[in-house]
Design an enzyme around this catalytic site. Structure first.
Site, PDB file in Angstrom:
ATOM      1  CG  ASN A 198      52.405  60.905  80.024  1.00 59.59           C
ATOM      2  OD1 ASN A 198      53.384  60.675  80.476  1.00 59.59           O
ATOM      3  ND2 ASN A 198      51.069  60.057  79.735  1.00 59.59           N
TER       4      ASN A 198
ATOM      5  CE  LYS B  30      48.619  55.879  75.128  1.00 61.24           C
ATOM      6  NZ  LYS B  30      49.350  56.437  76.662  1.00 61.24           N
TER       7      LYS B  30
ATOM      8  CG  LEU C  41      64.482  58.886  77.363  1.00 66.16           C
ATOM      9  CD1 LEU C  41      65.301  59.267  77.996  1.00 66.16           C
ATOM     10  CD2 LEU C  41      64.698  57.280  78.441  1.00 66.16           C
ATOM     11  CE  LYS C  42      55.594  57.170  79.881  1.00 70.82           C
ATOM     12  NZ  LYS C  42      53.922  57.760  79.507  1.00 70.82           N
TER      13      LYS C  42
ATOM     14  CD  GLU D 137      53.795  59.697  74.400  1.00 69.08           C
ATOM     15  OE1 GLU D 137      52.994  59.229  74.198  1.00 69.08           O
ATOM     16  OE2 GLU D 137      54.587  59.125  73.298  1.00 69.08           O
TER      17      GLU D 137
HETATM   18  C1  NPQ Z   1      50.909  56.731  77.237  1.00 66.94           C
HETATM   19  N1  NPQ Z   1      51.818  54.508  77.853  1.00 66.94           N
HETATM   20  O1  NPQ Z   1      51.984  56.804  76.406  1.00 66.94           O
HETATM   21  C2  NPQ Z   1      51.234  56.089  78.839  1.00 66.94           C
HETATM   22  C3  NPQ Z   1      50.837  56.600  80.050  1.00 66.94           C
HETATM   23  C4  NPQ Z   1      50.090  54.978  80.938  1.00 66.94           C
HETATM   24  C5  NPQ Z   1      53.143  53.036  77.790  1.00 66.94           C
HETATM   25  O2  NPQ Z   1      53.894  55.130  78.398  1.00 66.94           O
HETATM   26  C6  NPQ Z   1      48.387  52.113  83.790  1.00 66.94           C
HETATM   27  C7  NPQ Z   1      47.545  52.083  82.282  1.00 66.94           C
HETATM   28  C8  NPQ Z   1      49.066  52.532  83.620  1.00 66.94           C
HETATM   29  C9  NPQ Z   1      47.741  52.858  81.541  1.00 66.94           C
HETATM   30  C10 NPQ Z   1      50.245  54.281  83.235  1.00 66.94           C
HETATM   31  C11 NPQ Z   1      52.305  53.973  78.226  1.00 66.94           C
HETATM   32  C12 NPQ Z   1      49.862  53.170  83.174  1.00 66.94           C
HETATM   33  C13 NPQ Z   1      48.808  53.812  81.491  1.00 66.94           C
HETATM   34  C14 NPQ Z   1      50.682  55.665  82.202  1.00 66.94           C
HETATM   35  C15 NPQ Z   1      49.433  54.690  80.409  1.00 66.94           C
HETATM   36  O3  NPQ Z   1      51.541  58.249  78.359  1.00 66.94           O
HETATM   37 MG    MG Z   2      51.594  59.253  76.510  1.00 66.93          MG
END
Ligand code: NPQ
Ligand code: MG
Length: 373
Positions: free
Chosen positions: A194, A266, A165-166, A217
């Site tokens: 984030n 990543k 979940l974000k 995270e």
């Molecule tokens: C993360 N990824 O883990 C990133 C955040 C994120 C799957 O949550 C375009 C390209 C838009 C990369 C939005 C996931 C994005 C991106 C969010 C990465 O933090």
């Molecule tokens: Mg992340």
């Protein structure tokens, strides 16, 4: 791998609509703007994907910057070398500080070209030990709690084995409580901030300790290693670093400081799949589990991620989701699907996927070919 002569690089900027807006603490994405590279060598061609976003919101890197660095610095350095082994890319580009995402994309394109010519799969080259990997999904911030429940229920019906979940201030404890209560204690659940919090939010973050999360995270800023170590001492929930870990060296420092109990790897963020493997080895040596994160890759980057996620040390479900999580129509002829909670690792030569050139042209908004002098 044996050295090969590089004849040139084709670079494209693609704009691909997302199936639904993806909201995180740093913004909402509705169209994926991504750079794809085709490397042409004496042995054949290979594909790479640059995970920059349109704006420097997730990290300091962004599409136009990557395009400029590729054409002004990266390609000239590699074309000047003439005969290149893919493993040398990192060293050959050492003189260019940072810009890990475009470097990773070029390294991947040359690895794909060399492996296709050698008839070896990327998974085998990286040392994969599984034919399929468990698939998790990243769930954006929704307009309402009801929508969140509906969205998560849909993903669980599709078979995803882990929900992420974000979160952000004001959308953290209640959404997490509701998903845990609605789907039960056995659900593999984690959250991703984030970098939206500071140490002043420790009381709010401690509220999350009651939900039996796999991890939280990147709660704090990219540069906050010492603060993450401080926070780790005050939380039950393991801390997983994402944005902070931009190299194997920083991964080792974060672990030594106690700032990371888990690491989201990543390849684009750390400068390539070879560095990503080095971080996984550091994790294994220190008993720190790692998992493969996602950057909304197309089938090109998703194929590489599936291979990476099948290698030793990747012991937690990653964000290697189905193509359909983000795209109506992917760039490859056979999109990735989730079967019984898993994504299958390609076995064909190189990345083991076929780029759909008609689809590629459809979504191309910029294109340039650079040939060896
Ligand atoms: C993360 N990824 O883990 C990133 C955040 C994120 C799957 O949550 C375009 C390209 C838009 C990369 C939005 C996931 C994005 C991106 C969010 C990465 O933090
Ligand atoms: Mg992340």
């Amino acid at each position: 791998m044996r050295p090969t002569r590089i004849d040139g690089f084709e670079t494209r900027v693609l704009r691909i609509p997302l199936v639904s807006p993806f909201t995180t603490s740093f913004g909402t994405e509705t169209v994926r703007e991504v750079i794809v590279i085709r490397a042409v060598t004496a042995d054949g061609e290979g594909w790479g994907e640059c995970v920059t976003q349109q704006t420097p919101a997730y990290s300091s890197e962004y599409t136009e910057g990557a395009w400029d660095v590729l054409h002004r610095f990266v390609y000239p350095a590699l074309l000047a070398a003439r005969e290149v082994r893919p493993e040398q890319v990192g060293t050959l580009l050492d003189g260019i500080v940072g810009h890990r995402m475009p470097k990773a994309a070029v390294e991947l394109a040359l690895l794909d070209a060399g492996l296709q010519a050698a008839g070896e799969s990327f998974a085998h080259y990286l040392g994969a030990e599984r034919e399929r990997v468990p698939s998790g999904v990243s769930v954006g911030i929704q307009d309402s709690l009801d929508e969140l429940v509906t969205t998560v229920a849909g993903y669980l019906d599709e078979g995803y084995v882990r929900i992420k979940l974000k979160i952000r201030p004001g959308w953290d404890v209640e959404p997490t409580r509701l998903i845990r209560r609605t789907f039960g204690d056995d659900l593999l659940l984690q959250v991703d901030a984030n970098a939206a919090y500071t140490l002043a939010d420790v009381r709010q973050l401690r509220e999350l300790d009651q939900f039996g999360l796999l991890l939280i995270e990147q709660p704090l800023g990219e540069d906050d290693l010492r603060q993450h170590a401080e926070l780790a001492r005050r939380l039950q929930t393991p801390i997983c670093l994402d944005e902070s870990v931009t190299s194997a060296k920083i991964a080792a420092d974060a672990i030594a400081l106690g700032a990371a109990q888990v690491i989201n790897i990543k390849a684009g963020r750390v400068g390539g799949y070879l560095e990503a493997r080095r971080i996984a080895e550091i994790g294994r040596a220190n008993g720190v589990p790692v998992w493969c994160g996602g950057m909304l890759e197309t089938g090109i980057g998703r194929a590489a991620n599936a291979a990476l996620a099948a290698t030793p040390g990747f012991t937690l479900p990653g964000d290697v989701s189905a193509s359909a999580r983000f795209y109506e129509r992917d760039l490859i002829t056979e999109p990735f699907v989730v079967e019984d909670g898993h994504v299958t690792v390609p076995t064909g030569p190189g990345l083991g996927v076929t780029v759909d050139l008609e689809r590629l042209d459809e979504v191309t908004v910029r294109r340039e070919w650079v040939a060896a002098g």
